[in-house]
Write an enzyme that holds these catalytic residues in place. Structure first.
Site, PDB file in Angstrom:
ATOM      1  N   LYS A  33     104.457 -22.466  31.580  1.00 28.49           N
ATOM      2  CA  LYS A  33     103.036 -22.218  31.848  1.00 28.49           C
ATOM      3  C   LYS A  33     102.723 -22.145  33.342  1.00 28.49           C
ATOM      4  O   LYS A  33     101.869 -21.360  33.755  1.00 28.49           O
ATOM      5  CB  LYS A  33     102.181 -23.300  31.193  1.00 28.49           C
ATOM      6  CG  LYS A  33     102.094 -23.195  29.676  1.00 28.49           C
ATOM      7  CD  LYS A  33     101.102 -24.205  29.129  1.00 28.49           C
ATOM      8  CE  LYS A  33     100.960 -24.096  27.627  1.00 28.49           C
ATOM      9  NZ  LYS A  33      99.939 -25.019  27.084  1.00 28.49           N
ATOM     10  N   ASP A  37      93.614 -22.670  26.663  1.00 25.05           N
ATOM     11  CA  ASP A  37      93.604 -24.053  26.166  1.00 25.05           C
ATOM     12  C   ASP A  37      92.196 -24.641  26.192  1.00 25.05           C
ATOM     13  O   ASP A  37      91.798 -25.363  25.281  1.00 25.05           O
ATOM     14  CB  ASP A  37      94.546 -24.934  26.997  1.00 25.05           C
ATOM     15  CG  ASP A  37      96.011 -24.695  26.656  1.00 25.05           C
ATOM     16  OD1 ASP A  37      96.291 -24.228  25.536  1.00 25.05           O
ATOM     17  OD2 ASP A  37      96.866 -24.986  27.504  1.00 25.05           O
TER      18      ASP A  37
END
Length: 277
Positions: A66, A103
């Site tokens: 990420k 997210d």
């Protein structure tokens, strides 16, 4: 033309993303595919070149990539820049790769769906942990207008660094500070790995929280973590972490396949059946 998407990680076998996206592809009759790829850190730049050539419409990114893909993207969503990580990639028509972080959308979508009205009149929240996952949650709470967010971590210095890195109403402290501030908190969010493998917090007294408070955990294996079980015993509203996984997948699917999918009870049950209890 078949549109292809992916999830990359190292390892990747644990990912439920292929099940989630595969279910939607079938449900909406889309000529497309979604495949997992185990990509080592050394091979990440090479995989990015495959994306740029047009082999894929885009894809998801999971641990440990990420942060690494953040540097490889050509353009970034402002919130992804604030979070410092990207979990969703979209190939643009000109071949450039745009990175976003969904997210925070998954977190908000999960609470909105499963704890309706949770943010109405909410002044104070507590976030447990100060790692990468906590960054997205702080951005989400700031976006929702929460006026005071306590960031509690075993290591106070780490909480302080995180609070200073993101401009917002964030107040760092140690976990031992929980009892002192919990009486005013309407939301508690666990962003740590505590809850996995039977682990539990040993210093949190949830009885101090208002009975109207909501407790949510990003851990979803097990789905009912020790923190959520204790919160339920205290009569508090709880939201497990599985919904965040499902809701964070929606924006990427929409961008790659042109259909905004529904997070249905049927999909949730399908994913639940694959989890360890």
């Amino acid at each position: 033309m078949t549109r292809k998407a992916f999830v990359i990680g190292h390892p990747i076998a644990h990912s439920r993303s292929p099940l989630i996206h595969g279910t939607w592809i079938t449900q909406y009759g889309i000529d497309g595919s979604y495949e997992p790829f185990d990509v080592s850190p050394d091979d990440l730049p090479l995989f990015f070149e495959r994306l740029k050539t047009g082999e894929f419409a885009g894809g998801n990114v999971t641990i440990p990539h990420k942060e690494a893909v953040f540097a490889l993207c050509d353009t970034l969503d402002p919130l992804a820049e604030t979070i410092g990580a990207a979990n969703t990639l979209v190939r643009q028509p000109d071949g450039r790769v745009h990175g976003t972080n969904t997210d925070y959308l998954g977190f908000l979508g999960n609470l909105d769906a499963n704890a309706q009205g949770w943010s109405e009149g909410l002044d104070t929240a507590i976030v447990l942990g100060a790692g990468g996952a906590a960054r997205a949650i702080l951005v989400a709470l700031k976006a929702r207008g929460i006026s005071r967010v306590h960031v509690l971590n075993r290591t106070k210095a780490t909480a302080r660094r995180l609070a200073e890195a993101i401009d917002g109403p964030f107040h760092p402290g140690g976990l031992e500070y929980f009892t002192e501030i919990a009486g005013a908190a309407g939301l508690v969010v666990n962003t740590t790995s505590v809850g996995m493998h039977g682990t539990a917090f040993d210093t949190l007294d949830l009885s101090v929280l208002p009975k109207t408070a909501t407790v949510t955990d990003l851990v979803y294996v097990p789905r009912r973590t020790p923190l959520l079980i204790e919160a339920e015993q205290q009569g508090l509203r709880t939201v497990d972490g599985l919904g965040m996984l499902l809701h964070q997948a929606v924006p990427g699917f929409t961008a790659w396949f042109g259909v905004e999918p529904e997070v249905s009870d049927t999909l949730r049950r399908r994913v639940e059946q694959t989890l360890e209890h």
